[in-house]
Design an enzyme around this catalytic site. Structure first.
Site, PDB file in Angstrom:
ATOM      1  N   ALA A  70       8.070  -0.093  17.306  1.00 56.11           N
ATOM      2  CA  ALA A  70       7.396  -1.430  16.892  1.00 56.11           C
ATOM      3  C   ALA A  70       5.935  -0.990  17.210  1.00 56.11           C
ATOM      4  O   ALA A  70       5.259  -1.802  17.861  1.00 56.11           O
ATOM      5  CB  ALA A  70       8.181  -2.436  17.340  1.00 56.11           C
ATOM      6  N   CYS A 133       3.195  -3.494   5.483  1.00 60.86           N
ATOM      7  CA  CYS A 133       2.242  -4.433   6.272  1.00 60.86           C
ATOM      8  C   CYS A 133       2.518  -5.722   5.890  1.00 60.86           C
ATOM      9  O   CYS A 133       2.695  -6.284   4.676  1.00 60.86           O
ATOM     10  CB  CYS A 133       0.753  -3.999   5.995  1.00 60.86           C
TER      11      CYS A 133
END
Length: 306
Positions: A70, A133
Protein backbone atom coordinates in the site's frame (compact mmCIF):
# COMPACT_ATOMS: atom_id res chain seq x y z
CA UNK A 1 18.52 -19.15 -32.75
CA UNK A 2 15.25 -17.88 -31.25
CA UNK A 3 13.94 -14.46 -32.30
CA UNK A 4 12.77 -12.86 -29.03
CA UNK A 5 11.65 -9.54 -30.53
CA UNK A 6 8.08 -8.27 -30.21
CA UNK A 7 6.22 -5.15 -31.31
CA UNK A 8 3.83 -2.99 -29.29
CA UNK A 9 1.88 -0.52 -31.44
CA UNK A 10 4.84 -0.08 -33.76
CA UNK A 11 7.38 0.10 -30.94
CA UNK A 12 9.90 -2.71 -31.48
CA UNK A 13 11.33 -4.37 -28.39
CA UNK A 14 14.32 -6.71 -28.55
CA UNK A 15 12.47 -9.03 -26.18
CA UNK A 16 9.16 -8.99 -24.28
CA UNK A 17 10.50 -8.78 -20.71
CA UNK A 18 9.74 -5.49 -18.92
CA UNK A 19 10.17 -4.68 -15.21
CA UNK A 20 6.78 -3.57 -13.91
CA UNK A 21 6.14 -0.09 -12.59
CA UNK A 22 6.68 0.29 -8.86
CA UNK A 23 9.06 -2.66 -8.59
CA UNK A 24 12.10 -1.26 -10.42
CA UNK A 25 12.15 2.41 -9.45
CA UNK A 26 14.03 4.32 -12.16
CA UNK A 27 16.53 1.52 -12.71
CA UNK A 28 19.44 2.81 -10.64
CA UNK A 29 19.15 0.16 -7.93
CA UNK A 30 19.23 -2.64 -10.50
CA UNK A 31 21.91 -1.26 -12.82
CA UNK A 32 24.59 -2.47 -10.40
CA UNK A 33 23.43 -6.06 -10.93
CA UNK A 34 23.23 -6.23 -14.74
CA UNK A 35 23.12 -4.14 -17.91
CA UNK A 36 19.61 -2.67 -18.18
CA UNK A 37 19.93 -2.73 -21.96
CA UNK A 38 19.30 -6.48 -21.79
CA UNK A 39 15.64 -5.67 -21.09
CA UNK A 40 12.93 -5.13 -23.66
CA UNK A 41 11.85 -1.94 -21.91
CA UNK A 42 11.30 -0.54 -18.42
CA UNK A 43 7.97 0.65 -17.04
CA UNK A 44 9.23 3.23 -14.59
CA UNK A 45 7.64 4.28 -11.32
CA UNK A 46 4.06 5.57 -11.43
CA UNK A 47 3.99 9.33 -11.98
CA UNK A 48 1.45 11.82 -10.65
CA UNK A 49 1.18 15.56 -11.14
CA UNK A 50 2.53 16.54 -7.72
CA UNK A 51 5.15 14.85 -5.57
CA UNK A 52 3.71 12.20 -3.26
CA UNK A 53 5.26 10.77 -0.11
CA UNK A 54 2.83 7.88 -0.23
CA UNK A 55 0.87 6.13 2.51
CA UNK A 56 1.93 5.84 6.16
CA UNK A 57 3.94 2.82 7.27
CA UNK A 58 3.74 -0.10 7.57
CA UNK A 59 2.83 -0.36 3.91
CA UNK A 60 4.34 -3.72 2.97
CA UNK A 61 3.18 -7.10 4.29
CA UNK A 62 4.12 -10.69 3.51
CA UNK A 63 1.58 -13.19 2.24
CA UNK A 64 1.69 -16.84 1.20
CA UNK A 65 3.14 -16.93 -2.33
CA UNK A 66 3.20 -13.15 -2.58
CA UNK A 67 3.13 -9.78 -0.84
CA UNK A 68 0.82 -6.88 -0.14
CA UNK A 69 1.72 -3.27 -0.76
CA UNK A 70 0.00 0.00 0.00
CA UNK A 71 2.86 2.30 -0.98
CA UNK A 72 0.48 4.91 -2.34
CA UNK A 73 2.15 6.07 -5.57
CA UNK A 74 5.20 7.59 -3.90
CA UNK A 75 7.01 9.61 -6.58
CA UNK A 76 8.67 13.03 -7.05
CA UNK A 77 5.99 14.38 -9.41
CA UNK A 78 5.93 14.59 -13.19
CA UNK A 79 8.10 17.70 -13.55
CA UNK A 80 10.90 16.22 -11.42
CA UNK A 81 10.63 12.91 -13.27
CA UNK A 82 11.13 14.69 -16.60
CA UNK A 83 13.90 16.99 -15.37
CA UNK A 84 15.87 14.54 -13.21
CA UNK A 85 14.82 10.91 -13.37
CA UNK A 86 14.50 10.46 -17.13
CA UNK A 87 17.96 11.90 -17.95
CA UNK A 88 19.50 9.68 -15.27
CA UNK A 89 17.70 6.61 -16.59
CA UNK A 90 18.73 7.48 -20.17
CA UNK A 91 22.37 7.19 -19.13
CA UNK A 92 21.75 3.63 -17.93
CA UNK A 93 19.29 2.34 -20.53
CA UNK A 94 18.92 3.21 -24.20
CA UNK A 95 15.78 1.15 -24.83
CA UNK A 96 12.29 2.58 -25.49
CA UNK A 97 10.70 3.35 -22.12
CA UNK A 98 7.18 3.00 -20.76
CA UNK A 99 5.87 5.79 -18.54
CA UNK A 100 3.35 4.62 -15.96
CA UNK A 101 0.92 7.51 -15.49
CA UNK A 102 -1.29 8.08 -12.46
CA UNK A 103 -3.84 10.74 -11.64
CA UNK A 104 -6.68 11.67 -9.30
CA UNK A 105 -8.77 13.53 -11.86
CA UNK A 106 -9.29 13.46 -15.61
CA UNK A 107 -7.44 16.75 -15.88
CA UNK A 108 -4.41 15.40 -14.01
CA UNK A 109 -4.22 12.27 -16.17
CA UNK A 110 -4.40 14.35 -19.34
CA UNK A 111 -1.82 16.89 -18.17
CA UNK A 112 0.64 14.21 -17.09
CA UNK A 113 0.33 12.48 -20.46
CA UNK A 114 0.78 15.78 -22.25
CA UNK A 115 3.97 16.54 -20.31
CA UNK A 116 5.36 13.03 -20.82
CA UNK A 117 4.83 13.48 -24.56
CA UNK A 118 6.98 16.61 -24.72
CA UNK A 119 10.38 17.09 -26.41
CA UNK A 120 12.29 16.14 -23.24
CA UNK A 121 10.57 12.72 -23.20
CA UNK A 122 11.60 11.36 -26.58
CA UNK A 123 12.73 8.06 -25.02
CA UNK A 124 9.23 7.49 -23.60
CA UNK A 125 7.63 5.34 -26.29
CA UNK A 126 4.42 4.21 -24.56
CA UNK A 127 2.18 5.72 -21.90
CA UNK A 128 0.82 3.08 -19.52
CA UNK A 129 -2.14 4.75 -17.81
CA UNK A 130 -2.90 3.31 -14.39
CA UNK A 131 -6.65 3.61 -13.81
CA UNK A 132 -6.51 1.99 -10.38
CA UNK A 133 -6.10 5.46 -8.86
CA UNK A 134 -9.02 6.74 -6.72
CA UNK A 135 -11.35 9.16 -8.50
CA UNK A 136 -11.63 11.86 -5.86
CA UNK A 137 -14.59 13.43 -7.66
CA UNK A 138 -16.57 10.21 -7.18
CA UNK A 139 -15.99 9.46 -3.52
CA UNK A 140 -12.67 7.68 -4.00
CA UNK A 141 -13.90 4.84 -6.22
CA UNK A 142 -11.17 3.76 -8.62
CA UNK A 143 -11.54 4.95 -12.22
CA UNK A 144 -10.90 1.42 -13.41
CA UNK A 145 -13.75 -0.26 -11.55
CA UNK A 146 -16.37 0.82 -14.09
CA UNK A 147 -16.50 0.88 -17.86
CA UNK A 148 -17.66 4.50 -17.75
CA UNK A 149 -14.74 5.57 -15.58
CA UNK A 150 -12.21 3.72 -17.71
CA UNK A 151 -13.69 5.20 -20.88
CA UNK A 152 -13.54 8.73 -19.46
CA UNK A 153 -9.82 8.47 -18.63
CA UNK A 154 -9.02 6.90 -21.99
CA UNK A 155 -10.87 9.67 -23.80
CA UNK A 156 -9.07 12.38 -21.80
CA UNK A 157 -5.56 11.02 -22.30
CA UNK A 158 -6.14 10.13 -25.95
CA UNK A 159 -6.88 13.79 -26.63
CA UNK A 160 -3.68 14.85 -24.84
CA UNK A 161 -1.04 12.75 -26.64
CA UNK A 162 -0.08 11.17 -29.94
CA UNK A 163 1.97 8.47 -28.21
CA UNK A 164 0.58 4.94 -27.84
CA UNK A 165 -1.73 4.74 -24.82
CA UNK A 166 -2.01 1.46 -22.91
CA UNK A 167 -4.67 1.37 -20.22
CA UNK A 168 -3.60 -0.56 -17.12
CA UNK A 169 -6.66 -2.35 -15.77
CA UNK A 170 -7.60 -3.32 -12.24
CA UNK A 171 -8.60 -6.96 -11.62
CA UNK A 172 -10.97 -5.88 -8.85
CA UNK A 173 -13.98 -5.86 -11.17
CA UNK A 174 -16.79 -8.19 -12.20
CA UNK A 175 -16.25 -7.98 -15.98
CA UNK A 176 -12.72 -7.18 -17.16
CA UNK A 177 -13.69 -7.67 -20.81
CA UNK A 178 -16.35 -4.95 -20.64
CA UNK A 179 -13.83 -2.46 -19.29
CA UNK A 180 -11.25 -3.38 -21.94
CA UNK A 181 -13.85 -2.87 -24.68
CA UNK A 182 -14.71 0.56 -23.23
CA UNK A 183 -11.04 1.56 -23.43
CA UNK A 184 -10.76 0.28 -27.00
CA UNK A 185 -13.85 2.25 -28.03
CA UNK A 186 -12.30 5.48 -26.77
CA UNK A 187 -9.04 5.05 -28.69
CA UNK A 188 -6.69 3.07 -26.47
CA UNK A 189 -3.78 1.56 -28.39
CA UNK A 190 -3.31 -1.35 -25.99
CA UNK A 191 -4.18 -2.87 -22.64
CA UNK A 192 -1.97 -3.66 -19.63
CA UNK A 193 -3.21 -6.15 -17.05
CA UNK A 194 -3.46 -7.13 -14.33
CA UNK A 195 -2.80 -4.71 -11.52
CA UNK A 196 -2.79 -6.02 -7.94
CA UNK A 197 -5.70 -7.72 -6.20
CA UNK A 198 -7.23 -5.96 -3.18
CA UNK A 199 -6.24 -7.88 -0.05
CA UNK A 200 -5.64 -7.66 3.71
CA UNK A 201 -3.56 -9.25 6.47
CA UNK A 202 -4.43 -9.13 10.19
CA UNK A 203 -1.90 -9.28 13.05
CA UNK A 204 -2.96 -11.98 15.52
CA UNK A 205 -1.50 -10.17 18.53
CA UNK A 206 -2.84 -6.69 17.90
CA UNK A 207 -5.98 -7.95 16.15
CA UNK A 208 -5.59 -5.08 13.72
CA UNK A 209 -4.75 -4.94 10.00
CA UNK A 210 -1.01 -5.23 9.37
CA UNK A 211 -1.00 -2.37 6.86
CA UNK A 212 -1.59 1.14 8.14
CA UNK A 213 -3.86 1.64 5.13
CA UNK A 214 -5.92 -1.41 6.12
CA UNK A 215 -5.92 -2.98 2.68
CA UNK A 216 -3.24 -3.31 0.02
CA UNK A 217 -2.56 -4.83 -3.36
CA UNK A 218 -1.65 -8.52 -3.53
CA UNK A 219 1.07 -9.42 -6.03
CA UNK A 220 3.39 -12.36 -6.56
CA UNK A 221 2.95 -15.98 -7.73
CA UNK A 222 -0.43 -16.29 -6.00
CA UNK A 223 -2.11 -14.11 -8.62
CA UNK A 224 -0.65 -15.73 -11.76
CA UNK A 225 -3.75 -17.88 -12.51
CA UNK A 226 -5.97 -14.79 -12.19
CA UNK A 227 -3.74 -12.93 -14.64
CA UNK A 228 -3.84 -15.82 -17.09
CA UNK A 229 -7.64 -15.93 -16.97
CA UNK A 230 -8.13 -12.17 -17.38
CA UNK A 231 -5.58 -11.84 -20.19
CA UNK A 232 -7.29 -14.73 -21.97
CA UNK A 233 -10.66 -12.99 -21.65
CA UNK A 234 -9.39 -9.59 -22.79
CA UNK A 235 -7.59 -11.10 -25.80
CA UNK A 236 -10.93 -12.48 -26.97
CA UNK A 237 -12.77 -9.23 -26.26
CA UNK A 238 -10.58 -6.64 -28.03
CA UNK A 239 -8.26 -6.34 -31.02
CA UNK A 240 -5.50 -4.54 -29.12
CA UNK A 241 -2.04 -5.69 -28.07
CA UNK A 242 -1.74 -6.68 -24.41
CA UNK A 243 1.07 -6.21 -21.94
CA UNK A 244 0.50 -9.02 -19.46
CA UNK A 245 1.61 -9.10 -15.84
CA UNK A 246 0.70 -10.66 -12.53
CA UNK A 247 2.76 -13.22 -10.64
CA UNK A 248 5.43 -13.79 -13.29
CA UNK A 249 8.62 -15.22 -11.79
CA UNK A 250 9.92 -17.58 -14.49
CA UNK A 251 10.25 -17.96 -18.24
CA UNK A 252 7.46 -20.55 -18.13
CA UNK A 253 5.15 -17.99 -16.48
CA UNK A 254 5.98 -15.43 -19.17
CA UNK A 255 5.23 -17.90 -21.97
CA UNK A 256 1.95 -18.86 -20.28
CA UNK A 257 0.82 -15.22 -20.30
CA UNK A 258 1.81 -14.94 -23.97
CA UNK A 259 -0.19 -18.04 -24.86
CA UNK A 260 -3.15 -16.44 -23.05
CA UNK A 261 -2.80 -13.36 -25.27
CA UNK A 262 0.03 -11.11 -24.09
CA UNK A 263 2.47 -9.61 -26.58
CA UNK A 264 4.90 -8.50 -23.88
CA UNK A 265 5.23 -9.39 -20.20
CA UNK A 266 5.98 -7.27 -17.15
CA UNK A 267 7.72 -8.74 -14.12
CA UNK A 268 6.79 -7.15 -10.79
CA UNK A 269 7.14 -8.56 -7.29
CA UNK A 270 9.78 -11.07 -8.41
CA UNK A 271 12.23 -8.15 -8.76
CA UNK A 272 11.84 -7.33 -5.08
CA UNK A 273 12.72 -10.88 -4.05
CA UNK A 274 15.45 -11.46 -6.63
CA UNK A 275 17.14 -8.47 -8.30
CA UNK A 276 18.24 -10.79 -11.12
CA UNK A 277 14.67 -11.98 -11.82
CA UNK A 278 14.27 -10.31 -15.23
CA UNK A 279 17.75 -11.33 -16.38
CA UNK A 280 17.16 -14.91 -15.26
CA UNK A 281 13.86 -15.05 -17.17
CA UNK A 282 15.59 -13.69 -20.29
CA UNK A 283 18.42 -16.20 -19.95
CA UNK A 284 15.91 -19.07 -19.71
CA UNK A 285 13.61 -18.03 -22.57
CA UNK A 286 15.66 -19.28 -25.56
CA UNK A 287 16.07 -22.82 -24.21
CA UNK A 288 12.39 -22.96 -23.25
CA UNK A 289 11.38 -21.86 -26.75
CA UNK A 290 13.68 -24.39 -28.36
CA UNK A 291 12.14 -27.10 -26.20
CA UNK A 292 8.69 -26.02 -27.41
CA UNK A 293 9.80 -25.95 -31.04
CA UNK A 294 9.43 -22.17 -31.25
CA UNK A 295 11.86 -20.08 -33.32
CA UNK A 296 9.97 -16.76 -33.14
CA UNK A 297 8.67 -15.89 -29.68
CA UNK A 298 5.98 -13.50 -30.91
CA UNK A 299 4.18 -16.41 -32.57
CA UNK A 300 3.20 -17.64 -29.11
CA UNK A 301 0.88 -14.69 -28.50
CA UNK A 302 -2.69 -15.96 -28.29
CA UNK A 303 -1.57 -19.52 -28.96
CA UNK A 304 -4.00 -20.95 -26.39
CA UNK A 305 -7.02 -19.68 -28.35
CA UNK A 306 -8.76 -21.80 -30.93
Amino acid sequence: MVDLSVSLSGVRLDNPIIPASGTFGYGREFARFYDLNLLGSISFKGTTGEARFGNPTPRIAEAPAGMLNAVGLQNPGVDAVIAEELPALARLCHKPLIANVGGFSLEEYAENCRKLSGPDCAQVAILEVNISCPNLHCGGENFGTSAAGAAAVTRAVRAATDKPVYMKLSPNVTDIAEIARACEAEGADGISLINTLLAMRIDLKTRRPVLANGTGGLSGPAILPVAVRMIYQVYEAVKLPIIGMGGVSSARDAVELMLAGATAVEVGAANLRDPYACKRILDDLPALCEGLGVTKLSELTGGAHT
